[in-house]
Motif scaffolding. Structure first.
Motif, PDB file in Angstrom:
ATOM      1  N   ASP A   1      82.505  13.908 -94.082  1.00 27.52           N
ATOM      2  CA  ASP A   1      81.327  14.496 -94.710  1.00 27.52           C
ATOM      3  C   ASP A   1      80.760  13.556 -95.759  1.00 27.52           C
ATOM      4  O   ASP A   1      79.543  13.371 -95.864  1.00 27.52           O
ATOM      5  N   ASN A   2      81.647  12.956 -96.580  1.00 27.84           N
ATOM      6  CA  ASN A   2      81.192  12.018 -97.605  1.00 27.84           C
ATOM      7  C   ASN A   2      80.503  10.816 -96.979  1.00 27.84           C
ATOM      8  O   ASN A   2      79.479  10.339 -97.467  1.00 27.84           O
ATOM      9  N   ARG A   3      81.087  10.315 -95.881  1.00 22.74           N
ATOM     10  CA  ARG A   3      80.491   9.156 -95.220  1.00 22.74           C
ATOM     11  C   ARG A   3      79.102   9.501 -94.696  1.00 22.74           C
ATOM     12  O   ARG A   3      78.152   8.740 -94.839  1.00 22.74           O
ATOM     13  N   ASP A   4      78.968  10.668 -94.060  1.00 29.84           N
ATOM     14  CA  ASP A   4      77.663  11.071 -93.534  1.00 29.84           C
ATOM     15  C   ASP A   4      76.649  11.206 -94.656  1.00 29.84           C
ATOM     16  O   ASP A   4      75.479  10.821 -94.496  1.00 29.84           O
ATOM     17  N   ASP A   5      77.077  11.753 -95.810  1.00 27.16           N
ATOM     18  CA  ASP A   5      76.163  11.895 -96.942  1.00 27.16           C
ATOM     19  C   ASP A   5      75.693  10.528 -97.440  1.00 27.16           C
ATOM     20  O   ASP A   5      74.517  10.339 -97.760  1.00 27.16           O
ATOM     21  N   ARG A   6      76.632   9.556 -97.515  1.00 29.92           N
ATOM     22  CA  ARG A   6      76.240   8.219 -97.972  1.00 29.92           C
ATOM     23  C   ARG A   6      75.274   7.561 -96.998  1.00 29.92           C
ATOM     24  O   ARG A   6      74.305   6.924 -97.410  1.00 29.92           O
ATOM     25  N   GLU A   7      75.555   7.716 -95.708  1.00 30.18           N
ATOM     26  CA  GLU A   7      74.677   7.102 -94.710  1.00 30.18           C
ATOM     27  C   GLU A   7      73.292   7.738 -94.741  1.00 30.18           C
ATOM     28  O   GLU A   7      72.280   7.044 -94.624  1.00 30.18           O
ATOM     29  N   ARG A   8      73.247   9.049 -94.927  1.00 31.99           N
ATOM     30  CA  ARG A   8      71.955   9.726 -94.998  1.00 31.99           C
ATOM     31  C   ARG A   8      71.186   9.265 -96.236  1.00 31.99           C
ATOM     32  O   ARG A   8      69.981   8.984 -96.170  1.00 31.99           O
ATOM     33  N   ALA A   9      71.873   9.148 -97.353  1.00 26.46           N
ATOM     34  CA  ALA A   9      71.211   8.679 -98.573  1.00 26.46           C
ATOM     35  C   ALA A   9      70.710   7.249 -98.408  1.00 26.46           C
ATOM     36  O   ALA A   9      69.612   6.907 -98.875  1.00 26.46           O
ATOM     37  N   SER A  10      71.496   6.395 -97.739  1.00 27.66           N
ATOM     38  CA  SER A  10      71.077   5.009 -97.511  1.00 27.66           C
ATOM     39  C   SER A  10      69.841   4.948 -96.642  1.00 27.66           C
ATOM     40  O   SER A  10      68.908   4.183 -96.905  1.00 27.66           O
ATOM     41  N   ARG A  11      69.824   5.759 -95.578  1.00 27.77           N
ATOM     42  CA  ARG A  11      68.648   5.766 -94.703  1.00 27.77           C
ATOM     43  C   ARG A  11      67.413   6.230 -95.468  1.00 27.77           C
ATOM     44  O   ARG A  11      66.332   5.626 -95.360  1.00 27.77           O
ATOM     45  N   GLU A  12      67.564   7.308 -96.232  1.00 25.02           N
ATOM     46  CA  GLU A  12      66.418   7.840 -96.962  1.00 25.02           C
ATOM     47  C   GLU A  12      65.943   6.862 -98.036  1.00 25.02           C
ATOM     48  O   GLU A  12      64.736   6.686 -98.245  1.00 25.02           O
ATOM     49  N   ALA A  13      66.891   6.201 -98.711  1.00 29.82           N
ATOM     50  CA  ALA A  13      66.513   5.233 -99.743  1.00 29.82           C
ATOM     51  C   ALA A  13      65.736   4.069 -99.140  1.00 29.82           C
ATOM     52  O   ALA A  13      64.754   3.588 -99.726  1.00 29.82           O
ATOM     53  N   THR A  14      66.177   3.605 -97.981  1.00 33.82           N
ATOM     54  CA  THR A  14      65.467   2.504 -97.325  1.00 33.82           C
ATOM     55  C   THR A  14      64.050   2.919 -96.966  1.00 33.82           C
ATOM     56  O   THR A  14      63.091   2.159 -97.161  1.00 33.82           O
ATOM     57  N   GLU A  15      63.908   4.136 -96.447  1.00 27.59           N
ATOM     58  CA  GLU A  15      62.571   4.621 -96.094  1.00 27.59           C
ATOM     59  C   GLU A  15      61.680   4.727 -97.343  1.00 27.59           C
ATOM     60  O   GLU A  15      60.506   4.342 -97.306  1.00 27.59           O
TER      61      GLU A  15
END
Length: 327
Positions: free
Chosen positions: A6-20
């Motif tokens: 769950d933590n990994r998915d949250d980090r990946e989602r935050a990274s994707r959103e930050a890049t956008e």
């Protein structure tokens, strides 16, 4: 209870959103409304702050060409007290290059390398599009995503030049007018049959009939193929004919991608055909990994999820532009 996945998915989602967000904010036409929406997103979760620091550090590797984003000081309060994020060095470099391309004049061509080929083609498809076309001689062709063809059907000539991509041909028989396909180094000669040519793989696969395949850079004679045989460029020349599984090799025509211990280089090629945007493997060692499964050709997200769940890799995407595959 909070699980590691769950933590990994949250980090990946935050990274994707930050890049956008980073890409949107670098647009000179970004509106005040966009900036207000960004601030609301930044305040919504401390992980968003960490992700934006990661992206800012990526720019640091490029001598900070996005320094103008600091105008107004909107980022300082969030970034001042933040720790560096978890992105690896290889990912930092690759992601920085991706973002740099977004903000330069070559970004569109880098994102869509088939753009120029399609501009000069007589028949073409976008990534993610499949299309059937009836040629002037009555032959039927089906183009996979990201394919571009030039046609010459005048007088006694029946010739196709493949600029890129993958095509299935069902050629009308005509003993007086041979049908030829030029695909890079590979030349194909038929009179009437059904076969597939994959330009990037340098491969020809026959469904039924007879096909003569030549290597334009070799002196040896053509390789003759018949039903359910395939030949491809190997070690600088055409290999020997191999038997193929028709259910697997022509699955894309039915809207499916069938992978049987396929190396990630093959997976990346299929993903490039399935949707707009480039797919990049950050760590060269990942190319040796293999993936098996059957996927819908219009669902690249399912392939990426299989990579994450089966191989344990991570992905970071800027929708429509690029996807990074990394550890």
């Amino acid at each position: 209870m909070v699980f590691a996945s769950d933590n990994r998915d949250d980090r990946e989602r935050a990274s994707r959103e930050a890049t956008e967000w980073f890409v949107r904010l670098n647009n000179p036409l970004a509106s005040d409304e966009t900036r207000r929406a960004y601030r609301a997103w930044l305040k919504a979760d401390p992980a968003h702050h960490d992700a934006m620091v990661d992206i800012s550090e990526l720019w640091g590797a490029l001598d900070r060409p996005a320094a103008h984003l600091a105008a107004g000081g909107w980022h300082r309060s969030a970034a001042a007290s933040l720790r560096p994020g978890p992105l690896k060095l290889g990912l930092r470099v690759a992601a920085a290059a991706v973002i740099a391309m977004v903000l330069t004049g070559g970004g569109a061509i880098w994102r869509d390398p088939g753009m120029i080929d399609r501009a000069f083609a007589d028949v073409a498809t976008q990534p993610g599009e499949r299309r059937e076309v009836r040629l002037a001689d009555g032959s039927l062709v089906m183009l996979d995503g990201g394919t571009a063809l030039k046609t010459d059907m005048v007088g006694g000539v029946r010739a196709i030049t493949m600029l890129r991509g993958r095509v299935w041909f069902d050629v009308v028989a005509d003993r007086q007018r041979p049908f030829t396909v030029h695909a890079g180094r590979v030349d194909v000669l038929v009179h009437g049959t059904a076969f597939e040519v994959d330009r990037e793989a340098g491969a020809v696969t026959v469904e039924h009939g007879q096909v003569a395949v030549s290597d334009a850079e070799a002196t040896r004679g053509p390789v003759n193929l018949t039903n359910w045989q395939r030949v491809s460029l190997k070690d600088g020349g055409l290999g020997a004919p191999e038997a193929v599984d028709p259910e697997q090799v022509f699955a894309w025509r039915r809207g499916l991608i069938v992978l049987d211990r396929a190396p990630l280089s093959r997976v990346v090629k299929e993903l490039d055909n399935m949707a707009p945007g480039r797919v990049l493997i950050v760590d060269p060692e990942l190319r040796r990994m293999t993936l098996s499964g059957t996927f819908r050709a219009d669902d690249p997200g399912a392939v990426l999820e299989a990579l994450r769940s089966t191989l344990g890799v991570r992905t970071l995407s800027v929708p429509g532009f690029a996807t990074l595959i990394y550890r």
